[in-house]
Write an enzyme that holds these catalytic residues in place. Sequence first.
Site, PDB file in Angstrom:
ATOM      1  N   ARG A 228       0.859  -1.175   0.000  1.00  0.00           N
ATOM      2  CA  ARG A 228       0.000   0.000   0.000  1.00  0.00           C
ATOM      3  C   ARG A 228       0.900   1.231   0.000  1.00  0.00           C
ATOM      4  O   ARG A 228       1.976   1.232   0.617  1.00  0.00           O
ATOM      5  CB  ARG A 228      -0.923   0.021   1.221  1.00  0.00           C
ATOM      6  CG  ARG A 228      -2.059  -0.981   1.184  1.00  0.00           C
ATOM      7  CD  ARG A 228      -3.101  -0.595   0.140  1.00  0.00           C
ATOM      8  NE  ARG A 228      -4.300  -1.429   0.182  1.00  0.00           N
ATOM      9  CZ  ARG A 228      -4.477  -2.531  -0.531  1.00  0.00           C
ATOM     10  NH1 ARG A 228      -3.496  -2.937  -1.332  1.00  0.00           N
ATOM     11  NH2 ARG A 228      -5.593  -3.211  -0.454  1.00  0.00           N
ATOM     12  N   HIS A 275      -1.067   0.696  -9.738  1.00  0.00           N
ATOM     13  CA  HIS A 275      -1.798  -0.208  -8.842  1.00  0.00           C
ATOM     14  C   HIS A 275      -2.509  -1.307  -9.639  1.00  0.00           C
ATOM     15  O   HIS A 275      -3.732  -1.428  -9.613  1.00  0.00           O
ATOM     16  CB  HIS A 275      -2.812   0.565  -7.986  1.00  0.00           C
ATOM     17  CG  HIS A 275      -3.209  -0.192  -6.746  1.00  0.00           C
ATOM     18  ND1 HIS A 275      -3.690   0.424  -5.625  1.00  0.00           N
ATOM     19  CD2 HIS A 275      -3.206  -1.534  -6.465  1.00  0.00           C
ATOM     20  CE1 HIS A 275      -3.967  -0.483  -4.693  1.00  0.00           C
ATOM     21  NE2 HIS A 275      -3.679  -1.679  -5.184  1.00  0.00           N
ATOM     22  N   GLY A 277      -1.398  -4.671  -9.505  1.00  0.00           N
ATOM     23  CA  GLY A 277      -0.970  -5.981  -9.036  1.00  0.00           C
ATOM     24  C   GLY A 277      -2.072  -7.020  -9.078  1.00  0.00           C
ATOM     25  O   GLY A 277      -1.831  -8.185  -9.390  1.00  0.00           O
TER      26      GLY A 277
END
Length: 324
Positions: A228, A275, A277
């Site tokens: 994060r 972002h 993943g």
Amino acid sequence: MTADVWLPIPPDEIEGLPEGPQYRFWDGAEDFPADPADCAFYVVPYMKPAGLGQRPLAHMSNVEVVQTLSAGTDHVEPGLKHLHPGVRLCNARGVHEASTAELTLTLILASLRGIPDFVRAQDKGEWLGGFRPALADKSVLIVGYGSIGAAIEDRLAPFELARVARVARSERTTARGPVHPLTQLPALLPEADVVVLSTPLTETTRHLVDAGFLARMKDGALLVNVARGPVVDTKALLAELETGRITAALDVTDPEPLPPAHPLWHAPGVLISPHVGGPTSAFMPRAKRLLADQLRRFVNREPLRNVILTTGGPTGPSGNATTT
């Protein structure tokens, strides 16, 4: 059983859903599909703004289960304060391991071998030769050794590494070797050529990667964040990157999305992916299997998988939000 189940995937697209509940499709639209007070099992919409997924919680007076389709639950936890005691929060362990581990290896290899430089050179018609670092013979430190961290190590295994070190909240032993506690990070960081962050975001891990953490990394080391954004202190990272001493590959940032004028875009030695993943072709079949299995367990009153916390417990909503 006649309680409502809210799903962010159309129920007729999920094979194996048990009979009994009334399935409602809600992927974050302005209008709710039914009265939230009738919802017993709420599946939070995936890859939506955090506030949107929390919006129905204040009205879900009879909910029993909140299920995320993400590995992390930090985007939902602030809304749990509205819920009565005994609500179980479950994450999507088993859904994202393959995709996130793939991207981690992609970021490591692309950064070490200079793929961004090659792409820029190709755009200009330049032949950019020279020596680049290999992953072979490197020492890798994985910070956050849960299911995703283990999946990353599985994919690192063929690359002839010198060493893999593992760090989690709690010390333990695995088939691959010891997992060190967070307290041993200062001693492990100077030995690592690549530091991979795959830890959840908790009060303990927020800004875990601060100026002191970065200063302990060896010269030339690569920091990879697939966890994060707020696990890393962005200001401290920018200061270290400007020196050219370390490099970074980031799938998550703080803030996120990264504003167009943010200095991180142009910091030296940084590779940024937006972002991504989890959202791959591997996501949907695994998510559907998880939901069908969880709902069968729910209807049959069997133990649920991936229970992260239960509201009203002695540690509160976020006291044991997840394990690293």
